[in-house]
Design a protein around this motif. Structure first.
Motif, short mmCIF file in Angstrom:
data_model
loop_
_atom_site.label_atom_id
_atom_site.label_comp_id
_atom_site.label_asym_id
_atom_site.label_seq_id
_atom_site.Cartn_x
_atom_site.Cartn_y
_atom_site.Cartn_z
N LEU A 237 0.83 -1.20 0.00
CA LEU A 237 0.00 0.00 0.00
C LEU A 237 0.86 1.25 0.00
O LEU A 237 0.39 2.34 -0.31
N CYS A 238 2.13 1.09 0.35
CA CYS A 238 3.09 2.20 0.28
C CYS A 238 3.71 2.22 -1.11
O CYS A 238 3.66 1.22 -1.85
N GLY A 239 4.30 3.34 -1.48
CA GLY A 239 5.00 3.45 -2.75
C GLY A 239 6.47 3.16 -2.58
O GLY A 239 7.04 3.34 -1.50
N LEU A 240 7.10 2.69 -3.64
CA LEU A 240 8.53 2.44 -3.64
C LEU A 240 9.22 3.59 -4.35
O LEU A 240 9.07 3.75 -5.57
N GLY A 241 9.94 4.41 -3.60
CA GLY A 241 10.67 5.53 -4.18
C GLY A 241 12.12 5.17 -4.43
O GLY A 241 12.50 3.99 -4.43
N ASP A 242 12.95 6.15 -4.65
CA ASP A 242 14.37 5.95 -4.88
C ASP A 242 15.07 5.68 -3.55
O ASP A 242 15.57 6.59 -2.89
N GLY A 243 15.06 4.42 -3.16
CA GLY A 243 15.67 4.05 -1.89
C GLY A 243 14.83 4.37 -0.68
O GLY A 243 15.31 4.26 0.45
N THR A 244 13.58 4.75 -0.88
CA THR A 244 12.70 5.09 0.24
C THR A 244 11.33 4.47 0.05
O THR A 244 10.96 4.04 -1.05
N LEU A 245 10.57 4.42 1.13
CA LEU A 245 9.17 4.00 1.08
C LEU A 245 8.30 5.24 1.19
O LEU A 245 8.53 6.10 2.05
N LEU A 246 7.31 5.34 0.32
CA LEU A 246 6.37 6.46 0.36
C LEU A 246 5.17 6.05 1.18
O LEU A 246 4.35 5.24 0.75
N ASN A 247 5.06 6.58 2.37
CA ASN A 247 4.03 6.17 3.32
C ASN A 247 2.65 6.60 2.84
O ASN A 247 2.41 7.78 2.58
N ARG A 248 1.74 5.65 2.73
CA ARG A 248 0.35 5.97 2.40
C ARG A 248 -0.59 5.45 3.49
O ARG A 248 -1.77 5.20 3.25
N ALA A 249 -0.07 5.27 4.68
CA ALA A 249 -0.89 4.77 5.79
C ALA A 249 -2.01 5.76 6.11
O ALA A 249 -1.84 6.97 6.00
N SER A 250 -3.14 5.21 6.51
CA SER A 250 -4.29 6.05 6.83
C SER A 250 -4.09 6.75 8.17
O SER A 250 -3.24 6.38 8.98
N PHE A 251 -4.91 7.76 8.39
CA PHE A 251 -4.88 8.47 9.67
C PHE A 251 -5.10 7.49 10.82
O PHE A 251 -4.45 7.58 11.86
N PHE A 252 -6.03 6.55 10.64
CA PHE A 252 -6.37 5.61 11.70
C PHE A 252 -5.15 4.76 12.06
O PHE A 252 -4.87 4.51 13.24
N GLN A 253 -4.42 4.27 11.04
CA GLN A 253 -3.24 3.45 11.30
C GLN A 253 -2.17 4.26 12.02
O GLN A 253 -1.56 3.79 12.99
N LEU A 254 -1.92 5.47 11.55
CA LEU A 254 -0.89 6.30 12.17
C LEU A 254 -1.27 6.66 13.61
O LEU A 254 -0.41 6.70 14.50
N HIS A 255 -2.56 6.90 13.83
CA HIS A 255 -3.01 7.24 15.18
C HIS A 255 -2.77 6.08 16.14
O HIS A 255 -2.28 6.28 17.27
N GLU A 256 -3.09 4.85 15.70
CA GLU A 256 -2.85 3.69 16.55
C GLU A 256 -1.36 3.51 16.83
O GLU A 256 -0.95 3.19 17.95
N ALA A 257 -0.53 3.72 15.79
CA ALA A 257 0.91 3.55 15.97
C ALA A 257 1.46 4.58 16.95
O ALA A 257 2.24 4.25 17.86
N ARG A 258 1.05 5.84 16.78
CA ARG A 258 1.56 6.89 17.68
C ARG A 258 1.10 6.66 19.12
O ARG A 258 1.87 6.86 20.07
N ARG A 259 -0.14 6.22 19.27
CA ARG A 259 -0.64 5.96 20.61
C ARG A 259 0.13 4.80 21.26
O ARG A 259 0.44 4.82 22.45
#
Length: 319
Positions: A237-259
């Motif tokens: 679900l993320c993008g593959l950039g030039d040596g990086t991952l392009l984060n496309r995580a939803s707000f809900f996923q990021l909120h759970e991770a931060r919490r």
């Protein structure tokens, strides 16, 4: 038949809204839990051939069906909620107008009775592709304080149409959701030709901080339904950039991770869908189905105008 040669698919190179631009009607983005078009397209290209029949028992706005039509496959879907079924029909009509070669139809009904709803298609499908709802954990759109400058979080497009409809698996807790999805898998086997494929996209999710292994439970359900488990593929679900991952995580996923991090639990946002591949055994024997009470649905099909060329006249349409 093309066999899988890689276990990771780069399906998140573009955001969902970009993947849908021009291929779907604008209202499609309002659905709270859409399958990523790139996932549907790659599954269809991998496991079917032109002219094959693809079925989605929980078709929502018709992503599976539309991607099948664009690849010269034919498609049939079942959708419980009339609002989304009509939008799926409109998306099929749009695909036909812009040059898609396949034909499609949609029935508005409860997919737990799918074998009875599509009796003329029994034994004809090369692929059943679908994704279960995530129970009470839906997606949708969010604007946080950081985005809007206003205190609090505003959500929209994060509910299905009728929250009071207890037949809607999207509002059932996990045990009832799994029971309903098990019935859908058992009915879907009847629609597959021998050797046909059932593909299910799902991801683990967090509920009150607890990780729910939905893909693992679906593997168990598929085997109990009589399917042979064949493969498990990572769809990014993320993008593959030039040596990086392009984060496309939803707000809900990021909120759970931060919490979680704030509470001393180093959890991370999920950046992929699990694609679970099952096959119908080649023999004629199928497990017995439990008797069910059918609530008749009504067909919601593309108009019969030449530019849509969609029909529900029977199996001849999908020969």
């Amino acid at each position: 038949m093309i066999e899988v040669t890689m276990s990771v698919w780069a399906t998140g190179q573009q955001p969902s809204r970009v993947q849908r631009r021009g291929r779907y009607l604008p209202g499609s983005m309002k659905h709270p839990a859409k399958m990523l078009p790139a996932i549907a397209a790659q599954v269809i290209a991998t496991y079917t051939r032109p002219g094959d029949l693809v079925i989605d028992p929980m078709c929502g706005i018709g992503t599976t069906l539309v991607e099948a039509l664009y690849q010269d496959r034919h498609a049939a879907g079942v959708e419980l909620e009339q609002r989304w079924a009509h939008l799926a029909v409109a998306n099929l009509a749009h695909a036909r107008r812009v040059g898609a070669a396949g034909f499609g139809r949609v029935v508005t009904a409860d997919a737990r009775h799918i074998a009875q709803l599509l009796p003329d298609l029994r034994g004809k499908a090369g692929l059943v592709l679908t994704s279960p709802p995530y129970g009470l954990a839906t997606h949708g759109h969010v604007r946080s304080t950081r985005d809007s400058g206003e205190l609090g979080v505003r959500k929209w497009n994060h509910h299905y149409t009728d929250r009071a409809d207890r037949a809607n698996l999207a509002y059932r807790r996990l045990p009832a959701l799994l029971d309903g999805f098990s019935r859908i898998l058992a009915g879907s086997i009847r629609l597959l030709r021998p050797g046909g494929v059932v593909a299910v996209t799902a991801r683990p999710y967090r509920h009150h901080g607890e990780l729910i292994d939905l893909p693992g439970q679906i593997i168990t359900l598929g085997r109990r339904a009589g399917l042979e488990f064949a493969d498990r593929i990572v769809c990014l679900l993320c993008g593959l950039g030039d040596g990086t991952l392009l984060n496309r995580a939803s707000f809900f996923q990021l909120h759970e991770a931060r919490r979680g991090w704030a509470q001393g639990r180093p959890i991370h946002a999920i950046a992929h869908e699990d694609l679970l591949i099952f096959r119908r055994p080649s023999g004629d024997h199928l497990p017995a189905m439990h008797p069910v009470h059918i609530v008749p649905g009504h067909p919601a099909q593309c108009p019969s105008a030449p530019e849509t060329a969609s029909s529900a006249d029977g199996p001849a349409d999908f020969a």
